[in-house]
Design a protein around this motif. Structure first.
Motif, PDB file in Angstrom:
ATOM      1  N   SER A  25     -54.244 -32.987 -19.673  1.00  0.00           N
ATOM      2  CA  SER A  25     -54.225 -34.073 -18.326  1.00  0.00           C
ATOM      3  C   SER A  25     -53.857 -35.328 -18.445  1.00  0.00           C
ATOM      4  CB  SER A  25     -55.326 -34.263 -17.705  1.00  0.00           C
ATOM      5  OG  SER A  25     -56.779 -34.173 -18.335  1.00  0.00           O
ATOM      6  N   TYR A  26     -53.425 -35.410 -20.004  1.00  0.00           N
ATOM      7  CA  TYR A  26     -53.544 -37.124 -20.788  1.00  0.00           C
ATOM      8  C   TYR A  26     -52.286 -37.083 -21.466  1.00  0.00           C
ATOM      9  CZ  TYR A  26     -53.710 -41.720 -21.750  1.00  0.00           C
ATOM     10  OH  TYR A  26     -53.674 -43.547 -22.013  1.00  0.00           O
ATOM     11  N   TYR A  27     -51.251 -38.178 -21.836  1.00  0.00           N
ATOM     12  CA  TYR A  27     -50.842 -38.135 -23.358  1.00  0.00           C
ATOM     13  C   TYR A  27     -50.519 -39.806 -23.850  1.00  0.00           C
ATOM     14  CZ  TYR A  27     -46.648 -37.897 -27.442  1.00  0.00           C
ATOM     15  OH  TYR A  27     -46.777 -38.328 -28.023  1.00  0.00           O
ATOM     16  N   SER A  28     -51.118 -40.467 -24.563  1.00  0.00           N
ATOM     17  CA  SER A  28     -49.965 -41.301 -24.664  1.00  0.00           C
ATOM     18  C   SER A  28     -50.117 -41.288 -26.131  1.00  0.00           C
ATOM     19  CB  SER A  28     -51.549 -42.302 -25.088  1.00  0.00           C
ATOM     20  OG  SER A  28     -51.407 -43.727 -25.605  1.00  0.00           O
ATOM     21  N   GLY A  29     -48.482 -41.489 -26.633  1.00  0.00           N
ATOM     22  CA  GLY A  29     -47.896 -41.452 -27.332  1.00  0.00           C
ATOM     23  C   GLY A  29     -46.198 -41.678 -27.828  1.00  0.00           C
ATOM     24  N   SER A  30     -45.726 -41.347 -28.796  1.00  0.00           N
ATOM     25  CA  SER A  30     -43.950 -41.518 -28.759  1.00  0.00           C
ATOM     26  C   SER A  30     -43.407 -40.659 -29.127  1.00  0.00           C
ATOM     27  CB  SER A  30     -43.802 -42.682 -30.071  1.00  0.00           C
ATOM     28  OG  SER A  30     -42.894 -43.127 -29.808  1.00  0.00           O
ATOM     29  N   LEU A  31     -42.279 -39.891 -28.370  1.00  0.00           N
ATOM     30  CA  LEU A  31     -41.627 -38.661 -28.285  1.00  0.00           C
ATOM     31  C   LEU A  31     -40.041 -39.348 -28.837  1.00  0.00           C
ATOM     32  CD1 LEU A  31     -42.499 -37.246 -24.655  1.00  0.00           C
ATOM     33  CD2 LEU A  31     -43.689 -37.157 -27.177  1.00  0.00           C
ATOM     34  N   GLU A  32     -39.931 -39.109 -30.043  1.00  0.00           N
ATOM     35  CA  GLU A  32     -38.212 -39.706 -30.891  1.00  0.00           C
ATOM     36  C   GLU A  32     -38.044 -38.420 -31.102  1.00  0.00           C
ATOM     37  OE1 GLU A  32     -39.194 -41.707 -34.132  1.00  0.00           O
ATOM     38  OE2 GLU A  32     -41.323 -42.841 -33.480  1.00  0.00           O
ATOM     39  N   PHE A  33     -36.801 -38.927 -30.643  1.00  0.00           N
ATOM     40  CA  PHE A  33     -35.709 -37.854 -30.698  1.00  0.00           C
ATOM     41  C   PHE A  33     -34.084 -38.133 -30.677  1.00  0.00           C
ATOM     42  CE2 PHE A  33     -36.952 -38.201 -26.800  1.00  0.00           C
ATOM     43  CZ  PHE A  33     -35.607 -37.662 -25.682  1.00  0.00           C
ATOM     44  N   VAL A  34     -33.462 -37.500 -31.216  1.00  0.00           N
ATOM     45  CA  VAL A  34     -31.265 -37.955 -31.502  1.00  0.00           C
ATOM     46  C   VAL A  34     -31.321 -36.802 -30.475  1.00  0.00           C
ATOM     47  CG1 VAL A  34     -29.559 -38.321 -32.954  1.00  0.00           C
ATOM     48  CG2 VAL A  34     -31.718 -38.513 -33.469  1.00  0.00           C
ATOM     49  N   PHE A  35     -30.333 -37.218 -28.930  1.00  0.00           N
ATOM     50  CA  PHE A  35     -29.576 -37.062 -28.269  1.00  0.00           C
ATOM     51  C   PHE A  35     -28.228 -37.899 -28.534  1.00  0.00           C
ATOM     52  CE2 PHE A  35     -28.191 -36.199 -23.714  1.00  0.00           C
ATOM     53  CZ  PHE A  35     -28.440 -35.452 -23.856  1.00  0.00           C
ATOM     54  N   ASP A  36     -27.122 -36.357 -28.706  1.00  0.00           N
ATOM     55  CA  ASP A  36     -25.613 -37.513 -28.078  1.00  0.00           C
ATOM     56  C   ASP A  36     -25.889 -38.129 -28.904  1.00  0.00           C
ATOM     57  OD1 ASP A  36     -23.032 -36.458 -27.613  1.00  0.00           O
ATOM     58  OD2 ASP A  36     -23.592 -37.674 -25.766  1.00  0.00           O
ATOM     59  N   GLY A  37     -25.839 -38.389 -30.478  1.00  0.00           N
ATOM     60  CA  GLY A  37     -25.530 -39.434 -30.799  1.00  0.00           C
ATOM     61  C   GLY A  37     -26.305 -40.657 -31.333  1.00  0.00           C
ATOM     62  N   MET A  38     -27.629 -40.732 -29.995  1.00  0.00           N
ATOM     63  CA  MET A  38     -28.268 -42.114 -29.562  1.00  0.00           C
ATOM     64  C   MET A  38     -29.307 -41.213 -30.244  1.00  0.00           C
ATOM     65  SD  MET A  38     -28.505 -45.041 -28.496  1.00  0.00           S
ATOM     66  CE  MET A  38     -26.532 -45.081 -26.759  1.00  0.00           C
ATOM     67  N   GLU A  39     -30.475 -42.629 -31.250  1.00  0.00           N
ATOM     68  CA  GLU A  39     -31.803 -42.316 -30.973  1.00  0.00           C
ATOM     69  C   GLU A  39     -32.200 -42.870 -30.018  1.00  0.00           C
ATOM     70  OE1 GLU A  39     -33.075 -44.882 -34.803  1.00  0.00           O
ATOM     71  OE2 GLU A  39     -30.548 -44.020 -35.799  1.00  0.00           O
ATOM     72  N   CYS A  40     -33.303 -42.114 -29.544  1.00  0.00           N
ATOM     73  CA  CYS A  40     -33.784 -41.930 -28.078  1.00  0.00           C
ATOM     74  C   CYS A  40     -35.702 -42.596 -28.159  1.00  0.00           C
ATOM     75  CB  CYS A  40     -33.965 -41.387 -27.405  1.00  0.00           C
ATOM     76  SG  CYS A  40     -32.477 -41.146 -26.841  1.00  0.00           S
ATOM     77  N   ARG A  41     -36.324 -42.783 -28.079  1.00  0.00           N
ATOM     78  CA  ARG A  41     -37.900 -43.005 -27.856  1.00  0.00           C
ATOM     79  C   ARG A  41     -38.839 -43.369 -26.745  1.00  0.00           C
ATOM     80  NH1 ARG A  41     -39.239 -47.146 -31.999  1.00  0.00           N
ATOM     81  NH2 ARG A  41     -39.435 -49.157 -30.725  1.00  0.00           N
ATOM     82  N   LEU A  42     -39.719 -42.747 -26.490  1.00  0.00           N
ATOM     83  CA  LEU A  42     -40.210 -42.810 -24.882  1.00  0.00           C
ATOM     84  C   LEU A  42     -41.863 -42.827 -25.931  1.00  0.00           C
ATOM     85  CD1 LEU A  42     -40.578 -43.112 -22.143  1.00  0.00           C
ATOM     86  CD2 LEU A  42     -41.213 -40.482 -21.905  1.00  0.00           C
ATOM     87  N   VAL A  43     -42.004 -44.507 -25.533  1.00  0.00           N
ATOM     88  CA  VAL A  43     -43.117 -44.958 -25.879  1.00  0.00           C
ATOM     89  C   VAL A  43     -43.992 -44.874 -24.460  1.00  0.00           C
ATOM     90  CG1 VAL A  43     -44.913 -46.957 -26.739  1.00  0.00           C
ATOM     91  CG2 VAL A  43     -42.528 -45.392 -27.110  1.00  0.00           C
ATOM     92  N   VAL A  44     -44.861 -43.478 -24.541  1.00  0.00           N
ATOM     93  CA  VAL A  44     -45.497 -43.665 -22.457  1.00  0.00           C
ATOM     94  C   VAL A  44     -47.157 -43.030 -22.984  1.00  0.00           C
ATOM     95  CG1 VAL A  44     -45.432 -40.982 -22.824  1.00  0.00           C
ATOM     96  CG2 VAL A  44     -45.343 -42.129 -21.117  1.00  0.00           C
ATOM     97  N   SER A  45     -48.002 -43.247 -22.339  1.00  0.00           N
ATOM     98  CA  SER A  45     -49.148 -43.693 -21.332  1.00  0.00           C
ATOM     99  C   SER A  45     -49.232 -42.664 -20.522  1.00  0.00           C
ATOM    100  CB  SER A  45     -49.664 -44.149 -21.579  1.00  0.00           C
ATOM    101  OG  SER A  45     -50.379 -44.609 -23.360  1.00  0.00           O
ATOM    102  N   VAL A  46     -49.068 -41.613 -19.912  1.00  0.00           N
ATOM    103  CA  VAL A  46     -49.289 -40.405 -19.003  1.00  0.00           C
ATOM    104  C   VAL A  46     -50.330 -40.079 -18.639  1.00  0.00           C
ATOM    105  CG1 VAL A  46     -47.429 -38.705 -19.753  1.00  0.00           C
ATOM    106  CG2 VAL A  46     -47.325 -39.611 -17.358  1.00  0.00           C
ATOM    107  N   ILE A  47     -50.939 -39.274 -16.790  1.00  0.00           N
ATOM    108  CA  ILE A  47     -51.425 -38.734 -16.687  1.00  0.00           C
ATOM    109  C   ILE A  47     -51.135 -37.625 -16.049  1.00  0.00           C
ATOM    110  CG2 ILE A  47     -53.559 -38.481 -14.719  1.00  0.00           C
ATOM    111  CD1 ILE A  47     -54.183 -41.728 -15.276  1.00  0.00           C
ATOM    112  N   ALA A  48     -50.868 -36.429 -16.939  1.00  0.00           N
ATOM    113  CA  ALA A  48     -50.674 -35.371 -15.723  1.00  0.00           C
ATOM    114  C   ALA A  48     -51.537 -34.935 -14.754  1.00  0.00           C
ATOM    115  CB  ALA A  48     -50.044 -34.491 -16.894  1.00  0.00           C
ATOM    116  N   TYR A  49     -51.130 -34.902 -13.259  1.00  0.00           N
ATOM    117  CA  TYR A  49     -51.527 -33.829 -11.763  1.00  0.00           C
ATOM    118  C   TYR A  49     -51.833 -32.192 -12.287  1.00  0.00           C
ATOM    119  CZ  TYR A  49     -54.382 -37.997 -11.243  1.00  0.00           C
ATOM    120  OH  TYR A  49     -54.474 -39.531 -10.797  1.00  0.00           O
TER     121      TYR A  49
END
Length: 96
Positions: A25-49
């Protein structure tokens, strides 16, 4: 230059966030990946209901809502970091 986030990138980001939640129900961290030649990073703290669904096949608890505590979406290309039009509300549409 503004990088426009496509529906495919929203879909990919949502899938990676759901994988990172891994039924919790909770995540805090960083998701890093390459998409269509672009380096993407979502840094997030999120509550899941979650909601409880009972069916003959069993019980599941799919996500019913995501509430961000804090988030930032970075996009980096060949020329460095680019501003982008990422919207957490738009990404949530690809979760449900």
């Amino acid at each position: 230059m503004m990088y426009t986030v496509s529906s495919e990138l929203y879909r990919e980001t949502a899938a990676r966030l759901c994988d990172a939640l891994d039924g919790e129900s909770y995540y805090s961290g960083s998701l890093e990946f390459v998409f269509d030649g672009m380096e993407c990073r979502l840094v997030v703290s999120v509550i899941a209901y979650r909601r409880r669904e009972v069916a003959p096949e069993g019980v599941t608890e799919p996500i019913s809502d995501l509430v961000p505590v804090w988030w930032k979406f970075h996009t980096v290309g060949d020329e460095g970091e680019c501003l982008n039009d990422f919207s957490f509300a738009e990404m949530k549409r690809y979760v449900f």
